[in-house]
Design an enzyme around this catalytic site. Structure first.
Site, short mmCIF file in Angstrom:
data_model
loop_
_atom_site.label_atom_id
_atom_site.label_comp_id
_atom_site.label_asym_id
_atom_site.label_seq_id
_atom_site.Cartn_x
_atom_site.Cartn_y
_atom_site.Cartn_z
N ILE A 104 43.97 5.85 -10.33
CA ILE A 104 43.80 4.80 -10.46
C ILE A 104 44.22 3.52 -9.51
CG2 ILE A 104 45.78 4.57 -11.99
CD1 ILE A 104 44.12 3.46 -14.29
N LYS A 105 45.19 4.22 -8.85
CA LYS A 105 45.91 2.87 -7.98
C LYS A 105 44.76 2.79 -6.74
CE LYS A 105 48.96 1.21 -8.69
NZ LYS A 105 50.02 0.31 -9.65
N ASP A 106 43.62 3.29 -6.59
CA ASP A 106 42.80 2.91 -5.44
C ASP A 106 42.34 1.47 -6.02
OD1 ASP A 106 43.30 5.76 -4.58
OD2 ASP A 106 40.94 6.01 -4.75
#
Ligand code: PMP
Length: 328
Positions: A43-45
């Site tokens: 999700i940190k993309d």
């Protein structure tokens, strides 16, 4: 599925997957947003993309420039994934107790990793403060600052929230999310509360983090610890400050690990620890509304393959008293 012309453009637009075993058991519809399908695997993309885009727009990040960040791993992987394609250098400070797969992946992506001993945030040697100091000493370097840089929550407001609203066709009863920086919870809760009147937002939190107590009592208290990685926080960040939360659940590592292996074996989803904690909280929410048909959405933040060296190591399981047991 659309074709994209870059890794950059392939961030987001992830599927929303119904978790069959937990939905059938509770008579609710539990969905996981499959963020592990992002190009860097988490999700940190999205946060990385939001922060790089903001730094490019402001002119702080110039061609060939350097990104510096303190990270538990996934933000660093997101930054390194996108920086490779856009021609930036990445230097990271990271606590030295994270799963080895994350350091390996960062090396593969060409990032420089400075592993530092874990310590409380109040200690000037915390990875966050080290990243800030490092960026200040490097000419042309930009400190991403995922905790206070609101480009993080903003990209969830602009992309994750609208995707969920569309995928649920406006029929959403509960949004459940843990917090690392608060970006995911801050941005998606702000958007979905504006768009869907009935949605209730639940913060899910491991032991050792203060988010549960903050939403219950206003204070970031909380004892103990957790094997979960990338989540838990004991201060009000600018990103968490955007969150619009109705309730909070404290989830034990026992519930997390039993959920992790349950969905692995029954749903074919071998997930990371924060995803399992989110699903444990979603399951608990569903149990409290049994047979109501409520729609509950949470985040599958990253994949279990990122934690194999811990999760599948029987001596690690025994040492942590986390040998998996049946969930039900
Ligand atoms: N899960 C994992 C595996 C993470 O690495 C992170 C971010 N550190 C989160 C969840 C939490 O996301 P956020 O920073 O948006 O609160």
């Amino acid at each position: 599925m659309k074709r994209t012309e870059s890794v950059w453009d392939s961030v987001g637009n992830t599927p929303l997957i119904r978790i069959k075993s937990l939905s059938e058991q509770t008579g609710c519809n539990i969905y996981g947003k499959a963020e592990f399908l992002n190009p860097g695997g988490s999700i940190k993309d999205r946060a990385a993309k939001g922060m790089i885009a903001a730094a490019e727009r402001s002119g702080a990040l110039q061609p060939g420039g350097t990104l510096v960040e303190g990270t538990a791993g996934n933000t660093g992987i997101g930054l390194a994934t996108l920086a490779a394609e856009r021609g930036y250098q990445v230097i990271l400070t990271m606590p030295n107790n994270q799963a080895q797969e994350k350091y390996q992946m960062l090396t593969a992506l060409g990032a420089e990793v400075r592993a530092v001993p874990p310590c409380p945030f109040s200690n000037p040697d915390h990875f966050y403060h080290q990243a800030k100091r490092l960026a200040a000493t490097l000419p042309g370097a930009v400190w991403a600052d995922q905790f206070e840089n609101t480009a993080n929550a903003q990209i969830h407001y602009d992309t994750t929230g609208p995707e969920i609203a569309e995928q649920c066709a406006g029929r959403l009863d509960f949004l459940v999310s843990a917090c690392g920086t608060g970006g995911t919870l801050g941005g998606t809760s702000a958007y979905l509360k504006e768009q869907i009147a009935q949605v209730r937002v639940i913060a899910a939190d491991p032991h050792g983090s203060g988010v549960h107590d903050y939403f219950k009592t206003g204070c970031f208290t909380g004892d103990g610890g957790s094997v979960t990685e990338g989540i838990g926080i004991k201060r009000l960040t600018a990103n968490l400050a955007r969150a619009n939360v109705d309730d909070a659940l404290r989830i034990s590592d026992r519930a997390m690990i039993d959920t992790l292996f349950h969905v692995s074996r029954h749903d074919g989803l071998f997930l990371g620890t924060s995803s399992a904690l989110n699903l444990a909280a979603a399951y608990q929410t569903a149990c409290a509304h049994r047979d109501s048909g409520k729609t509950i959405v949470t985040f599958l933040c990253d994949h279990g393959s990122r934690y194999v060296s811990k999760l599948l190591d029987e001596s690690w399981q025994q040492e942590k008293d986390l040998v998996p047991r049946p969930l039900f």
